[in-house]
Design an enzyme around this catalytic site. Structure first.
Site, PDB file in Angstrom:
ATOM      1  N   TYR A  41      88.177 -31.934 -11.070  1.00 11.68           N
ATOM      2  CA  TYR A  41      87.713 -33.138 -10.372  1.00 11.68           C
ATOM      3  C   TYR A  41      87.757 -34.366 -11.271  1.00 11.68           C
ATOM      4  O   TYR A  41      87.913 -35.483 -10.773  1.00 11.68           O
ATOM      5  CB  TYR A  41      86.320 -32.906  -9.783  1.00 11.68           C
ATOM      6  CG  TYR A  41      86.375 -32.018  -8.565  1.00 11.68           C
ATOM      7  CD1 TYR A  41      86.736 -32.534  -7.322  1.00 11.68           C
ATOM      8  CD2 TYR A  41      86.120 -30.657  -8.652  1.00 11.68           C
ATOM      9  CE1 TYR A  41      86.830 -31.716  -6.207  1.00 11.68           C
ATOM     10  CE2 TYR A  41      86.208 -29.836  -7.545  1.00 11.68           C
ATOM     11  CZ  TYR A  41      86.562 -30.373  -6.319  1.00 11.68           C
ATOM     12  OH  TYR A  41      86.666 -29.554  -5.217  1.00 11.68           O
ATOM     13  N   ARG A  78      91.178 -35.569 -10.604  1.00 10.11           N
ATOM     14  CA  ARG A  78      91.278 -36.143  -9.258  1.00 10.11           C
ATOM     15  C   ARG A  78      90.613 -37.520  -9.217  1.00 10.11           C
ATOM     16  O   ARG A  78      91.069 -38.426  -8.541  1.00 10.11           O
ATOM     17  CB  ARG A  78      90.591 -35.250  -8.222  1.00 10.11           C
ATOM     18  CG  ARG A  78      91.049 -33.814  -8.149  1.00 10.11           C
ATOM     19  CD  ARG A  78      92.407 -33.623  -7.526  1.00 10.11           C
ATOM     20  NE  ARG A  78      93.491 -34.010  -8.391  1.00 10.11           N
ATOM     21  CZ  ARG A  78      93.863 -33.339  -9.493  1.00 10.11           C
ATOM     22  NH1 ARG A  78      93.199 -32.277  -9.892  1.00 10.11           N
ATOM     23  NH2 ARG A  78      94.897 -33.740 -10.205  1.00 10.11           N
ATOM     24  N   GLN A 105      87.141 -37.305   6.206  1.00  9.59           N
ATOM     25  CA  GLN A 105      87.136 -36.037   5.474  1.00  9.59           C
ATOM     26  C   GLN A 105      87.531 -36.260   4.013  1.00  9.59           C
ATOM     27  O   GLN A 105      87.454 -35.329   3.214  1.00  9.59           O
ATOM     28  CB  GLN A 105      88.121 -35.069   6.129  1.00  9.59           C
ATOM     29  CG  GLN A 105      87.756 -34.689   7.556  1.00  9.59           C
ATOM     30  CD  GLN A 105      88.889 -33.970   8.263  1.00  9.59           C
ATOM     31  OE1 GLN A 105      89.699 -34.584   8.953  1.00  9.59           O
ATOM     32  NE2 GLN A 105      88.960 -32.676   8.074  1.00  9.59           N
ATOM     33  N   ASN A 106      87.937 -37.473   3.677  1.00  4.24           N
ATOM     34  CA  ASN A 106      88.408 -37.774   2.330  1.00  4.24           C
ATOM     35  C   ASN A 106      87.243 -38.104   1.410  1.00  4.24           C
ATOM     36  O   ASN A 106      86.233 -38.674   1.834  1.00  4.24           O
ATOM     37  CB  ASN A 106      89.392 -38.945   2.369  1.00  4.24           C
ATOM     38  CG  ASN A 106      90.591 -38.646   3.245  1.00  4.24           C
ATOM     39  OD1 ASN A 106      91.010 -37.496   3.366  1.00  4.24           O
ATOM     40  ND2 ASN A 106      91.147 -39.674   3.870  1.00  4.24           N
ATOM     41  N   ASP A 114      87.713 -39.912  -1.510  1.00  3.52           N
ATOM     42  CA  ASP A 114      87.985 -41.140  -2.266  1.00  3.52           C
ATOM     43  C   ASP A 114      87.251 -42.314  -1.621  1.00  3.52           C
ATOM     44  O   ASP A 114      86.628 -42.179  -0.564  1.00  3.52           O
ATOM     45  CB  ASP A 114      89.497 -41.398  -2.308  1.00  3.52           C
ATOM     46  CG  ASP A 114      90.113 -41.492  -0.919  1.00  3.52           C
ATOM     47  OD1 ASP A 114      89.772 -42.441  -0.186  1.00  3.52           O
ATOM     48  OD2 ASP A 114      90.934 -40.626  -0.558  1.00  3.52           O
ATOM     49  N   HIS A 138      82.715 -34.848   3.563  1.00  6.59           N
ATOM     50  CA  HIS A 138      82.916 -33.853   2.509  1.00  6.59           C
ATOM     51  C   HIS A 138      82.488 -34.343   1.131  1.00  6.59           C
ATOM     52  O   HIS A 138      82.892 -33.785   0.118  1.00  6.59           O
ATOM     53  CB  HIS A 138      84.382 -33.406   2.501  1.00  6.59           C
ATOM     54  CG  HIS A 138      84.781 -32.711   3.760  1.00  6.59           C
ATOM     55  ND1 HIS A 138      86.083 -32.613   4.197  1.00  6.59           N
ATOM     56  CD2 HIS A 138      84.040 -32.066   4.705  1.00  6.59           C
ATOM     57  CE1 HIS A 138      86.125 -31.956   5.343  1.00  6.59           C
ATOM     58  NE2 HIS A 138      84.893 -31.613   5.665  1.00  6.59           N
ATOM     59  N   SER A 175      95.087 -32.982  10.376  1.00 10.33           N
ATOM     60  CA  SER A 175      95.703 -31.900  11.152  1.00 10.33           C
ATOM     61  C   SER A 175      94.755 -31.295  12.174  1.00 10.33           C
ATOM     62  O   SER A 175      95.151 -30.460  12.980  1.00 10.33           O
ATOM     63  CB  SER A 175      96.185 -30.802  10.206  1.00 10.33           C
ATOM     64  OG  SER A 175      95.075 -30.225   9.527  1.00 10.33           O
ATOM     65  N   ALA A 232      99.895 -43.310   9.152  1.00 13.53           N
ATOM     66  CA  ALA A 232      98.779 -44.247   9.316  1.00 13.53           C
ATOM     67  C   ALA A 232      99.183 -45.685   9.015  1.00 13.53           C
ATOM     68  O   ALA A 232      98.707 -46.622   9.675  1.00 13.53           O
ATOM     69  CB  ALA A 232      97.620 -43.833   8.413  1.00 13.53           C
TER      70      ALA A 232
END
Length: 234
Positions: A54, A57, A87-88, A90, A105, A173, A215
């Site tokens: 992480y 990330r 759901q991201n 960032d 999340h 998805s 997007a």
């Protein structure tokens, strides 16, 4: 009074800013097994690996920039009451200018106590190290909702979906639950726009529209359509 627009966003919108999607076709995330870096069991087995994963990330997320999709969603606040349910993990929606973002999340730029989940701290650097403790003396971990953990903000997100006048699905998805189930909370007949090049599999329902674009293109298209409809109603 402005109509309420709720947008559920997923990895596809962040991918257009250069961030790796959560799960590749080989079942790996950045060359790691999901079970090793995104589960409580992975954390218990090798916290150093999880922290470093992480940390990397986090550096990538800070270097990324909001794209046209993020910006178009933020600009919709001029005409709608907008709630982003993402759901991201960032902060690209916030940096694009969206004022209300629900992170289902968790958030990559926060740490939390590994024992007391209510103890959450903003991160000033890109790293959490072994030995960094919360105020009660427990190791800090990423403030991420891992597989097998409850999604604390799901009830709030469901309420927002149920009270939407327009619902957008952007870059997801619709395969990861419980987030994917938010579509089922949308009132029947409420316009739903699903913006994704791959057209996620969803049950047919009235007033459902597919925009098979990324997007960066599709959100602007839908925004223009919604503004035209608002003008016609005035």
């Amino acid at each position: 009074m402005k109509k309420k627009l709720v947008a559920l966003t997923g990895a596809g919108i962040s991918a257009e800013s250069g961030l790796a999607t959560f799960r590749a076709s080989d079942g790996l995330w950045e060359n790691h097994r999901i079970e090793d870096v995104a589960t409580p069991e992975g954390w218990a087995a090798n916290p150093a690996l999880v922290l470093e994963f992480y940390n990397q990330r986090r550096g990538a997320a800070r270097a990324a920039r909001p794209n046209a999709g993020h910006l178009a969603l933020a600009e919709l606040e001029r005409d709608f009451e907008v709630v982003i349910v993402t759901q991201n993990v960032d902060d690209l929606h916030e940096r694009a200018g969206s004022s209300r973002v629900i992170h289902l999340h968790g958030q990559l730029l926060e740490s939390r106590s590994s024992r007391h989940e209510e103890l959450v701290y903003p991160l000033e650097s890109d790293r959490i190290e072994l030995g960094q403790l919360c105020e009660k003396g427990h190791q800090l971990r990423p403030n991420i909702v891992w597989f097998g953990e409850a999604v604390p903000l799901m009830e709030l997100a469901a309420h927002e979906a149920a009270t939407a006048d327009v619902f957008l699905v952007v870059g997801t998805s619709l395969q990861v639950y419980p987030a994917a189930g938010l579509v089922d909370y949308v009132r029947r007949g409420t316009p739903i726009y699903i913006i994704d090049p791959s057209r996620p599999p969803v049950s047919s329902r009235p007033n459902q529209h597919f925009v098979t674009e990324p997007a960066t293109i599709g959100v602007a298209q839908v925004a223009a359509e919604l503004r035209a409809q608002s003008s016609d109603e005035m």
